[in-house]
Design a protein around this motif. Structure first.
Motif, PDB file in Angstrom:
ATOM      1  N   THR A  56     101.084  23.839  24.540  1.00 51.18           N
ATOM      2  CA  THR A  56     101.937  24.967  24.838  1.00 51.18           C
ATOM      3  C   THR A  56     102.237  24.964  26.455  1.00 51.18           C
ATOM      4  O   THR A  56     103.266  25.145  26.805  1.00 51.18           O
ATOM      5  CB  THR A  56     101.429  26.235  24.121  1.00 51.18           C
ATOM      6  OG1 THR A  56     101.398  25.893  22.730  1.00 51.18           O
ATOM      7  CG2 THR A  56     102.420  27.208  24.447  1.00 51.18           C
ATOM      8  N   PRO A  57     101.092  24.998  27.161  1.00 55.62           N
ATOM      9  CA  PRO A  57     101.488  25.316  28.791  1.00 55.62           C
ATOM     10  C   PRO A  57     102.344  24.127  29.304  1.00 55.62           C
ATOM     11  O   PRO A  57     102.995  24.337  30.275  1.00 55.62           O
ATOM     12  CB  PRO A  57      99.847  25.342  29.139  1.00 55.62           C
ATOM     13  CG  PRO A  57      99.170  26.006  28.137  1.00 55.62           C
ATOM     14  CD  PRO A  57      99.627  25.315  26.809  1.00 55.62           C
ATOM     15  N   VAL A  58     101.949  22.773  28.861  1.00 57.63           N
ATOM     16  CA  VAL A  58     102.672  21.753  29.334  1.00 57.63           C
ATOM     17  C   VAL A  58     104.061  21.759  29.022  1.00 57.63           C
ATOM     18  O   VAL A  58     104.900  21.598  29.804  1.00 57.63           O
ATOM     19  CB  VAL A  58     101.913  20.300  28.873  1.00 57.63           C
ATOM     20  CG1 VAL A  58     103.083  19.191  29.138  1.00 57.63           C
ATOM     21  CG2 VAL A  58     100.807  20.240  29.368  1.00 57.63           C
ATOM     22  N   VAL A  59     104.439  22.067  27.727  1.00 52.89           N
ATOM     23  CA  VAL A  59     105.913  21.999  27.290  1.00 52.89           C
ATOM     24  C   VAL A  59     106.499  23.421  28.104  1.00 52.89           C
ATOM     25  O   VAL A  59     107.474  23.184  28.641  1.00 52.89           O
ATOM     26  CB  VAL A  59     106.111  22.252  25.781  1.00 52.89           C
ATOM     27  CG1 VAL A  59     107.457  22.483  25.555  1.00 52.89           C
ATOM     28  CG2 VAL A  59     105.542  21.010  25.257  1.00 52.89           C
ATOM     29  N   LEU A  60     105.850  24.528  28.137  1.00 55.29           N
ATOM     30  CA  LEU A  60     106.464  25.653  28.758  1.00 55.29           C
ATOM     31  C   LEU A  60     106.911  25.503  30.249  1.00 55.29           C
ATOM     32  O   LEU A  60     107.729  25.752  30.717  1.00 55.29           O
ATOM     33  CB  LEU A  60     105.586  27.019  28.614  1.00 55.29           C
ATOM     34  CG  LEU A  60     105.974  28.065  29.442  1.00 55.29           C
ATOM     35  CD1 LEU A  60     107.402  28.650  28.579  1.00 55.29           C
ATOM     36  CD2 LEU A  60     104.868  29.176  29.220  1.00 55.29           C
ATOM     37  N   LEU A  61     105.813  24.895  30.861  1.00 54.22           N
ATOM     38  CA  LEU A  61     106.023  24.549  32.248  1.00 54.22           C
ATOM     39  C   LEU A  61     106.989  23.511  32.518  1.00 54.22           C
ATOM     40  O   LEU A  61     107.842  23.638  33.575  1.00 54.22           O
ATOM     41  CB  LEU A  61     104.681  24.255  33.065  1.00 54.22           C
ATOM     42  CG  LEU A  61     103.431  25.167  33.119  1.00 54.22           C
ATOM     43  CD1 LEU A  61     102.228  24.685  33.573  1.00 54.22           C
ATOM     44  CD2 LEU A  61     104.027  26.326  33.877  1.00 54.22           C
ATOM     45  N   SER A  62     107.231  22.458  31.638  1.00 53.08           N
ATOM     46  CA  SER A  62     108.344  21.512  31.955  1.00 53.08           C
ATOM     47  C   SER A  62     109.738  22.324  31.666  1.00 53.08           C
ATOM     48  O   SER A  62     110.629  21.956  32.204  1.00 53.08           O
ATOM     49  CB  SER A  62     107.989  20.564  30.657  1.00 53.08           C
ATOM     50  OG  SER A  62     106.831  19.887  30.773  1.00 53.08           O
ATOM     51  N   TRP A  63     109.442  23.183  30.469  1.00 50.50           N
ATOM     52  CA  TRP A  63     110.766  23.998  30.370  1.00 50.50           C
ATOM     53  C   TRP A  63     111.305  24.829  31.337  1.00 50.50           C
ATOM     54  O   TRP A  63     112.463  24.792  31.675  1.00 50.50           O
ATOM     55  CB  TRP A  63     110.557  24.790  29.081  1.00 50.50           C
ATOM     56  CG  TRP A  63     111.012  24.068  27.627  1.00 50.50           C
ATOM     57  CD1 TRP A  63     110.393  22.528  27.399  1.00 50.50           C
ATOM     58  CD2 TRP A  63     111.483  24.397  26.418  1.00 50.50           C
ATOM     59  NE1 TRP A  63     110.812  22.313  26.179  1.00 50.50           N
ATOM     60  CE2 TRP A  63     111.370  23.214  25.603  1.00 50.50           C
ATOM     61  CE3 TRP A  63     111.938  25.639  26.092  1.00 50.50           C
ATOM     62  CZ2 TRP A  63     111.975  23.767  24.461  1.00 50.50           C
ATOM     63  CZ3 TRP A  63     112.410  25.958  24.852  1.00 50.50           C
ATOM     64  CH2 TRP A  63     112.503  24.935  24.024  1.00 50.50           C
TER      65      TRP A  63
END
Length: 348
Positions: A56-63
């Motif tokens: 979740t943090p990886v996807v959110l930061l990427s977004w």
């Protein structure tokens, strides 16, 4: 505009997830944050739960990075990012100690409702409804989808595979719709970064899984992917959005309807989904997940046809219904065969 930085972001999301899940798994084992065998689980033994703490943090930061660089407005980024953070922390608490179903639902209603108030998506139902009804049904669909996304997370690789299908499918739909469409160009990168993180997670979650997403992964991912799909629909591409999510909607929705008709408590754990009844805990799950992934690949292709324009919508939509129906029938046959073996024993 050069695509190289965004390709690099997709690669970074994959790499960071791939190498961060292992240390997280060790930490969760030491902490005792594990899933034991139960009513909802499909494994034997003890497996750590909480892979969403990385995904979740990886996807959110990427977004957030891609959205800022590709022109998504600040209010949208704040609304989506804030919603993910709230769902993430509430889900983590639920993973640790368990929360009442009503508490989880109220949180989801607040997050989805607040996001739609800050960033109205537009006429998801293509202007067929009054604005208030369109907004209300959109919120209901979004909450339903993120819960289905969570409920369906009961087999090794299934939610990672669905995330890949919706993420890649979104990028394909944007590409096929072309520059003449009013789709934000950021949607492609957002979809691909989510898919990249999910592919890396599958390295750890493929059968036999050594870690599960947990609610910290499935709930926020359902929220983010639901936003992608609803954004496609609001831009006029409702058929591709429906096609991409059709398997989860069908398996989750029909299972929910069946439980409601039986007057069961729909919020309690169970193993009633089509795919769950097709195998017993401890069985090799790959013969189940492979046809699901193959069906999702077909759905991506059909969504691309529907997005290409020229009025071609109903043919790929009906073909998608046929693909999902065939998959569910296949899973139902496997379930009946397993039940027969359980009651009668293997054939001599």
């Amino acid at each position: 505009m050069s695509m190289l930085p965004w390709i690099g972001l997709v690669v970074a999301a994959f790499t960071l997830t791939l190498f961060a899940v292992g240390p997280l798994r060790d930490y969760l084992l030491r902490r005792g944050q594990t899933d034991s065998e139960g009513e909802r689980t499909s494994h034997v033994g003890v497996v750590p739960r909480g892979g969403g703490l990385v995904v979740t943090p990886v996807v959110l930061l990427s977004w957030l990075f891609a959205g800022h660089g590709l022109g998504l407005d600040r209010v949208t980024l704040i609304a989506i990012g804030g919603g993910v953070v709230i769902l993430f922390f509430v889900s983590w608490r639920d993973d640790i100690e368990g929360l009442p179903a009503l508490t989880r639902l109220i949180t989801q209603i607040g997050v989805v409702g607040g996001t739609l108030l800050l960033v109205p998506l537009g006429p998801v139902f293509q202007g067929m409804l009054p604005v208030w009804a369109d907004s209300g049904l959109t919120a209901l669909l979004w909450i339903g989808f993120l819960n289905i996304f969570n409920f369906m997370d009961g087999m090794d690789g299934i939610t990672g595979g669905e995330t890949v299908a919706i993420g890649v499918g979104t990028a394909v739909v944007v590409a096929m719709a072309g520059s003449a469409s009013n789709l934000p160009p950021a949607l492609s990168v957002l979809g691909l970064t989510a898919a990249a993180a999910a592919i890396a997670f599958l390295r750890w979650n493929w059968h036999p899984a050594s870690i599960f997403l947990g609610d910290t992964g499935s709930i926020p991912l359902g929220f983010m992917l639901g936003w992608l799909l609803l954004t496609l629909a609001a831009a006029g591409h409702w058929a591709p959005a429906l096609i991409l999510s059709l398997y989860y909607l069908a398996d989750g929705g029909l299972t929910l309807l069946r439980r409601i008709l039986r007057l069961e408590r729909i919020w309690t754990p169970h193993r009633e989904h089509f795919y769950q009844r097709a195998f017993a805990p401890g069985d090799d799950q790959r013969p189940i997940i492979r046809p699901i992934l193959a069906a999702n690949a077909c759905l991506i292709g059909l969504a691309a046809v529907a997005a290409a324009g020229d009025g071609i919508i109903w043919t790929p939509l009906m073909a998608a219904v046929a693909v999902v129906a065939a998959l569910l029938l296949h899973l139902e046959r496997l379930a009946r065969a397993r039940t027969r073996i359980d009651t009668e024993g293997p054939a001599a």
